[in-house]
Design a protein around this motif. Structure first.
Motif, PDB file in Angstrom:
ATOM      1  N   LEU A 181     -22.309  -3.892   8.884  1.00 48.53           N
ATOM      2  CA  LEU A 181     -21.045  -4.560   9.180  1.00 48.53           C
ATOM      3  C   LEU A 181     -20.218  -4.872   7.924  1.00 48.53           C
ATOM      4  CD1 LEU A 181     -19.140  -5.708  11.284  1.00 48.53           C
ATOM      5  CD2 LEU A 181     -20.410  -7.882  11.161  1.00 48.53           C
ATOM      6  N   PRO A 182     -20.804  -5.469   6.871  1.00 47.46           N
ATOM      7  CA  PRO A 182     -19.994  -5.718   5.662  1.00 47.46           C
ATOM      8  C   PRO A 182     -19.458  -4.440   5.029  1.00 47.46           C
ATOM      9  CG  PRO A 182     -22.021  -6.995   5.615  1.00 47.46           C
ATOM     10  CD  PRO A 182     -22.152  -6.021   6.740  1.00 47.46           C
ATOM     11  N   ILE A 183     -20.218  -3.370   5.131  1.00 48.65           N
ATOM     12  CA  ILE A 183     -19.771  -2.092   4.573  1.00 48.65           C
ATOM     13  C   ILE A 183     -18.575  -1.572   5.350  1.00 48.65           C
ATOM     14  CG2 ILE A 183     -20.424   0.337   4.232  1.00 48.65           C
ATOM     15  CD1 ILE A 183     -23.254  -0.674   3.648  1.00 48.65           C
ATOM     16  N   LEU A 184     -18.648  -1.629   6.674  1.00 49.89           N
ATOM     17  CA  LEU A 184     -17.526  -1.169   7.494  1.00 49.89           C
ATOM     18  C   LEU A 184     -16.295  -2.046   7.277  1.00 49.89           C
ATOM     19  CD1 LEU A 184     -19.409  -0.365  10.827  1.00 49.89           C
ATOM     20  CD2 LEU A 184     -18.570   1.246   9.113  1.00 49.89           C
ATOM     21  N   GLN A 185     -16.497  -3.352   7.103  1.00 46.55           N
ATOM     22  CA  GLN A 185     -15.379  -4.247   6.832  1.00 46.55           C
ATOM     23  C   GLN A 185     -14.765  -3.946   5.458  1.00 46.55           C
ATOM     24  OE1 GLN A 185     -17.435  -8.000   7.322  1.00 46.55           O
ATOM     25  NE2 GLN A 185     -16.610  -8.293   9.385  1.00 46.55           N
ATOM     26  N   GLY A 186     -15.611  -3.682   4.471  1.00 42.37           N
ATOM     27  CA  GLY A 186     -15.120  -3.388   3.128  1.00 42.37           C
ATOM     28  C   GLY A 186     -14.438  -2.042   3.012  1.00 42.37           C
ATOM     29  N   THR A 187     -14.695  -1.159   3.970  1.00 43.88           N
ATOM     30  CA  THR A 187     -14.095   0.182   3.934  1.00 43.88           C
ATOM     31  C   THR A 187     -12.579   0.136   4.049  1.00 43.88           C
ATOM     32  OG1 THR A 187     -16.097   1.148   4.909  1.00 43.88           O
ATOM     33  CG2 THR A 187     -14.092   2.447   5.071  1.00 43.88           C
ATOM     34  N   ILE A 188     -12.042  -0.932   4.627  1.00 47.58           N
ATOM     35  CA  ILE A 188     -10.596  -1.015   4.836  1.00 47.58           C
ATOM     36  C   ILE A 188      -9.826  -0.903   3.524  1.00 47.58           C
ATOM     37  CG2 ILE A 188     -10.522  -3.544   4.705  1.00 47.58           C
ATOM     38  CD1 ILE A 188      -8.358  -3.496   6.862  1.00 47.58           C
ATOM     39  N   TYR A 189     -10.422  -1.364   2.418  1.00 43.15           N
ATOM     40  CA  TYR A 189      -9.702  -1.328   1.139  1.00 43.15           C
ATOM     41  C   TYR A 189      -9.595   0.072   0.559  1.00 43.15           C
ATOM     42  CZ  TYR A 189      -9.941  -6.397   1.403  1.00 43.15           C
ATOM     43  OH  TYR A 189      -9.802  -7.699   1.808  1.00 43.15           O
ATOM     44  N   PRO A 190     -10.716   0.806   0.395  1.00 48.16           N
ATOM     45  CA  PRO A 190     -10.553   2.190  -0.090  1.00 48.16           C
ATOM     46  C   PRO A 190      -9.768   3.072   0.875  1.00 48.16           C
ATOM     47  CG  PRO A 190     -12.846   1.773   0.502  1.00 48.16           C
ATOM     48  CD  PRO A 190     -12.145   0.453   0.492  1.00 48.16           C
ATOM     49  N   VAL A 191      -9.881   2.826   2.182  1.00 50.82           N
ATOM     50  CA  VAL A 191      -9.107   3.599   3.164  1.00 50.82           C
ATOM     51  C   VAL A 191      -7.609   3.377   2.940  1.00 50.82           C
ATOM     52  CG1 VAL A 191      -8.466   3.753   5.606  1.00 50.82           C
ATOM     53  CG2 VAL A 191     -10.863   3.784   4.944  1.00 50.82           C
ATOM     54  N   ALA A 192      -7.217   2.122   2.694  1.00 46.63           N
ATOM     55  CA  ALA A 192      -5.800   1.807   2.495  1.00 46.63           C
ATOM     56  C   ALA A 192      -5.231   2.563   1.302  1.00 46.63           C
ATOM     57  CB  ALA A 192      -5.618   0.304   2.298  1.00 46.63           C
ATOM     58  N   TYR A 193      -6.031   2.736   0.253  1.00 44.69           N
ATOM     59  CA  TYR A 193      -5.530   3.412  -0.944  1.00 44.69           C
ATOM     60  C   TYR A 193      -5.681   4.927  -0.851  1.00 44.69           C
ATOM     61  CZ  TYR A 193      -4.760  -0.975  -3.369  1.00 44.69           C
ATOM     62  OH  TYR A 193      -4.268  -2.202  -3.727  1.00 44.69           O
ATOM     63  N   LEU A 194      -6.761   5.405  -0.255  1.00 46.76           N
ATOM     64  CA  LEU A 194      -6.940   6.855  -0.132  1.00 46.76           C
ATOM     65  C   LEU A 194      -6.049   7.444   0.958  1.00 46.76           C
ATOM     66  CD1 LEU A 194     -10.791   7.324  -0.661  1.00 46.76           C
ATOM     67  CD2 LEU A 194      -8.932   7.670  -2.292  1.00 46.76           C
ATOM     68  N   SER A 195      -5.453   6.612   1.787  1.00 44.25           N
ATOM     69  CA  SER A 195      -4.484   7.125   2.760  1.00 44.25           C
ATOM     70  C   SER A 195      -3.090   7.272   2.148  1.00 44.25           C
ATOM     71  CB  SER A 195      -4.415   6.221   3.995  1.00 44.25           C
ATOM     72  OG  SER A 195      -3.957   4.924   3.664  1.00 44.25           O
ATOM     73  N   GLN A 196      -2.970   6.994   0.847  1.00 45.36           N
ATOM     74  CA  GLN A 196      -1.699   7.204   0.159  1.00 45.36           C
ATOM     75  C   GLN A 196      -1.376   8.694   0.004  1.00 45.36           C
ATOM     76  OE1 GLN A 196      -1.811   4.965  -3.524  1.00 45.36           O
ATOM     77  NE2 GLN A 196      -1.690   3.005  -2.481  1.00 45.36           N
ATOM     78  N   PHE A 197      -2.242   9.543   0.521  1.00 45.83           N
ATOM     79  CA  PHE A 197      -1.952  10.976   0.541  1.00 45.83           C
ATOM     80  C   PHE A 197      -0.805  11.307   1.492  1.00 45.83           C
ATOM     81  CE2 PHE A 197      -6.196  11.017  -1.275  1.00 45.83           C
ATOM     82  CZ  PHE A 197      -6.064  11.962  -2.271  1.00 45.83           C
ATOM     83  N   ILE A 198      -0.241  10.288   2.124  1.00 50.65           N
ATOM     84  CA  ILE A 198       0.976  10.504   2.913  1.00 50.65           C
ATOM     85  C   ILE A 198       2.097  11.040   2.028  1.00 50.65           C
ATOM     86  CG2 ILE A 198       1.879   8.170   2.593  1.00 50.65           C
ATOM     87  CD1 ILE A 198       3.002   8.286   5.418  1.00 50.65           C
ATOM     88  N   ILE A 199       2.008  10.856   0.717  1.00 53.01           N
ATOM     89  CA  ILE A 199       3.049  11.387  -0.174  1.00 53.01           C
ATOM     90  C   ILE A 199       3.134  12.906  -0.090  1.00 53.01           C
ATOM     91  CG2 ILE A 199       2.886   9.442  -1.766  1.00 53.01           C
ATOM     92  CD1 ILE A 199       1.447  11.325  -3.733  1.00 53.01           C
ATOM     93  N   LEU A 200       2.106  13.537   0.480  1.00 55.42           N
ATOM     94  CA  LEU A 200       2.189  14.982   0.724  1.00 55.42           C
ATOM     95  C   LEU A 200       3.371  15.315   1.624  1.00 55.42           C
ATOM     96  CD1 LEU A 200      -1.595  15.766   1.299  1.00 55.42           C
ATOM     97  CD2 LEU A 200      -0.202  16.571  -0.620  1.00 55.42           C
ATOM     98  N   GLY A 201       3.763  14.368   2.458  1.00 58.67           N
ATOM     99  CA  GLY A 201       4.904  14.580   3.341  1.00 58.67           C
ATOM    100  C   GLY A 201       6.207  14.800   2.603  1.00 58.67           C
ATOM    101  N   TRP A 202       6.252  14.439   1.318  1.00 57.19           N
ATOM    102  CA  TRP A 202       7.442  14.672   0.488  1.00 57.19           C
ATOM    103  C   TRP A 202       7.199  15.712  -0.607  1.00 57.19           C
ATOM    104  CZ3 TRP A 202       6.143  10.064   2.628  1.00 57.19           C
ATOM    105  CH2 TRP A 202       7.126   9.399   3.372  1.00 57.19           C
TER     106      TRP A 202
END
Length: 366
Positions: A181-202
């Motif tokens: 559970l703590p690992i899954l909760q902590g995953t939100i932080y790296p996910v938030a930053y690694l999802s910055q690949f949205i810049i591929l849209g530009w």
């Protein structure tokens, strides 16, 4: 959209690395350790999977609408008015993102280097350089970043190697002491930053070899994830639970190494890495904002907006928070993760689902 400016697959990989890496290694570890403790390094694995999904979605959309940015094909997928509304929200998101990055830059420089410098001077000095880079075009930013990314990588290697002299592997134990559970909760932080690949849209519309988009993007993903994993592991085995209490944990360990070892003032290397990475990050953010506004309101040349956006960014960066340290920390810990995941991950997936449904509907109607 046909542009004379083009970037190579290698330049795309470097841009993705420089856009994400500096803020990830300097700010993210303490947030991850705060929730997942000594198991924080494990949170990176599910985050990489989410990052891969993010890349796949952006590239699939780009293939379906070649030469168009996410602002342009959103209107084709959702219709003119809904697409415009989404475009306005995305512009708002990037402007807010820009304010936060420049505010982080102010705090970092005032904390480490220039303690008494006025915030507006620190922000303006970086923003002007970024504005000039954007005015020169995305190709110029990419070429400049080829050099900067290599310098950042070269500076990181000796720092990470020096950290090995101070580690205690016992601080990684016990593994999974509190379950998943703590690992899954902590995953939100790296996910938030690694999802910055949205810049591929530009960025993908400017790629000179679209077939290499997957390879270039995944190189950027694995480079950032690998660097984050190594950094978090080293911080945990050096500082242990103290990591979560540090605002800039990597900077703290560099200062510790410099004090104990033969080298002094090694934090200058951390400052160099931050400034180079922040320059690329802010320049790309300026570019995305200017390009998006032009496409929303049919303005011919995005360069006409560079100066107004630069001024707006400087003013916003010094006024976005009333209390710099406290408010920024709260925002990064509680607000940004969900905000980023919704904008950078959920919205592209939603666009892909809608577009796929429309395509199936058209095929079944034939």
């Amino acid at each position: 959209m046909k542009s004379a400016e083009k970037i190579s697959a290698t330049q795309l990989s470097f841009l993705l690395f420089s856009f994400i890496a500096p803020t990830v290694i300097l700010i993210l570890p303490s947030l991850m350790v705060n929730i997942s403790k000594q198991d924080a390094w494990i949170t990176i694995f599910p985050a990489v999977l989410i990052g891969a999904i993010n890349i796949w979605v952006m590239i699939i959309l780009s293939k379906r609408y070649p030469g168009q940015t996410i602002i342009q094909y959103s209107s084709q997928i959702l219709g003119k008015w809904l697409g415009k509304c989404l475009g306005l929200y995305i512009v708002y998101y990037w402007i807010n993102f820009d304010f936060i990055i420049l505010n982080q830059h102010i705090q970092f420089i005032n904390t480490v280097l220039l303690h008494k410098s006025p915030s507006i001077v620190v922000s303006l000095s970086l923003a002007l350089l970024c504005g000039i880079a954007v005015y020169m075009g995305i190709e110029s930013i990419a070429r400049c970043n080829e050099f900067l990314a290599l310098v950042m990588f070269v500076l990181l290697i000796p720092l990470l190697m020096l950290m090995l002299a101070e580690f205690d592997p016992e601080r990684l134990r016990p593994v999974l002491s509190e379950g998943m559970l703590p690992i899954l909760q902590g995953t939100i932080y790296p996910v938030a930053y690694l999802s910055q690949f949205i810049i591929l849209g530009w960025l993908l519309p400017y790629l000179n070899q679209p077939k290499k988009a997957f390879k270039a993007s995944f190189i950027g993903l694995f480079a950032n994830a690998g660097l984050l994993a190594i950094t978090v592991l080293l911080l945990i085995i050096i500082f242990g639970p103290l990591t979560e209490k540090l605002t800039f944990p990597l900077l703290s360990v560099i200062q510790y190494i410099g004090f104990q070892g033969s080298f002094e003032r090694l934090e200058a290397l951390a400052v160099a890495i931050w400034v180079m990475g922040c320059f690329v990050k802010v320049a790309l953010t300026f570019f995305i904002i200017c390009l998006s506004i032009c496409q929303l309101f049919n303005i011919k040349n995005y360069r006409d907006l560079v100066m107004p956006i630069t001024i707006l960014s400087v003013l916003g960066s010094v006024s976005v928070f009333a209390n710099y340290s406290t408010d920024l920390s709260y925002y990064l810990k509680y607000t940004y993760p969900s905000y980023a995941i919704f904008t950078q991950l959920i919205i592209p997936i939603f666009l892909l689902i809608i577009d796929s449904i429309k395509s199936l509907w058209k095929k079944s109607a034939l």
